[in-house]
Design an enzyme around this catalytic site. Structure first.
Site, PDB file in Angstrom:
ATOM      1  N   HIS A  45       0.810  -1.227   0.000  1.00  0.00           N
ATOM      2  CA  HIS A  45       0.000   0.000   0.000  1.00  0.00           C
ATOM      3  C   HIS A  45       0.842   1.274   0.000  1.00  0.00           C
ATOM      4  CE1 HIS A  45       0.323  -0.056   4.550  1.00  0.00           C
ATOM      5  NE2 HIS A  45       0.372   1.248   4.345  1.00  0.00           N
ATOM      6  N   ASP A  75       0.141  -7.494   1.460  1.00  0.00           N
ATOM      7  CA  ASP A  75       0.623  -6.125   1.650  1.00  0.00           C
ATOM      8  C   ASP A  75       2.149  -6.038   1.690  1.00  0.00           C
ATOM      9  OD1 ASP A  75       0.205  -3.403   1.806  1.00  0.00           O
ATOM     10  OD2 ASP A  75       0.085  -3.377   3.999  1.00  0.00           O
ATOM     11  N   SER A 156       4.678   2.903   7.716  1.00  0.00           N
ATOM     12  CA  SER A 156       4.335   1.694   6.954  1.00  0.00           C
ATOM     13  C   SER A 156       5.514   1.242   6.108  1.00  0.00           C
ATOM     14  CB  SER A 156       3.146   1.966   6.035  1.00  0.00           C
ATOM     15  OG  SER A 156       1.964   2.130   6.773  1.00  0.00           O
TER      16      SER A 156
END
Length: 203
Positions: A45, A75, A156
């Protein structure tokens, strides 16, 4: 590493199509190299929809990167940069050591490293709160490590490490609610290792 992405698109404004470009931030971990490239694992993402990607190791240089492969269902994504670009920028780097996430215990101290709010490298401390937690994230079912180490936007794709400096997970999300605090999530290193090696070899 710090990751910066640019996303290009169009928007309708009073019946006219207006092009736009926006920027996003994330983090990544250097896990391998060959004669030509350095390979970095991050979240899918973080790089999804990017028109261009760049990385920085020190926070000063801006080095172009390209996607090697992505696994949206888990992911995970792998990107690469030219070693010659890193050398030209005078950047030193090391290959991260990945630990065995099956050997860690609840209560063990960890540090979340990343590019919080896109403002450069940061580190936050906490512990492993839950192992093998099931998480639904934007239609994806993930099995994750829950940690009390704060994970903020921009973290992230960054490393969750133990006090020996081993990567035990890749930061992926946090609970965004006023009801609960200290609920961040990381994809376990054993899952990450298997996928990133496959993406590096097969795209």
């Amino acid at each position: 590493v710090n990751i910066t992405i640019n996303v290009s698109g169009t928007a309708m404004y009073y019946g006219m199509t207006i092009p736009y470009e926006s920027q996003g931030a994330g983090s990544g971990v250097i896990f391998d190299e060959d004669d030509q490239y350095v390979y970095i694992v991050t979240n899918d993402h973080v790089v999804d929809g990017a028109s261009s990607i760049s990385i920085s190791v020190t926070g000063i240089e801006n080095i172009s990167a390209e996607i090697v492969g992505t696994d949206s269902s888990n992911d995970i994504a792998v990107i690469k940069v030219l070693k010659s670009d890193l050398q030209a920028a005078g950047v030193d780097y090391k290959i991260a050591k990945f630990g065995d996430s099956d050997k860690f215990n609840v209560g063990q101290s960890v540090i979340a490293i990343g590019n919080a709010l896109g403002e450069g490298k940061s580190a936050t401390g906490g512990m492993i709160s839950v192992l093998n937690k099931s998480l639904e994230l934007e239609g994806k079912h993930l099995t994750v490590i829950q940690t009390s180490a704060p994970i903020n936007p921009g973290n992230s794709g960054g490393a969750l490490v133990n006090y020996d400096g081993e990567v035990i997970g890749i930061n992926t999300a946090k609970t965004d609610t006023t009801v609960a605090e200290g609920m961040g999530y990381a994809i376990p290193s054993n899952t990450v290792k298997e996928i990133m090696e496959q993406l590096e070899k097969e795209g």
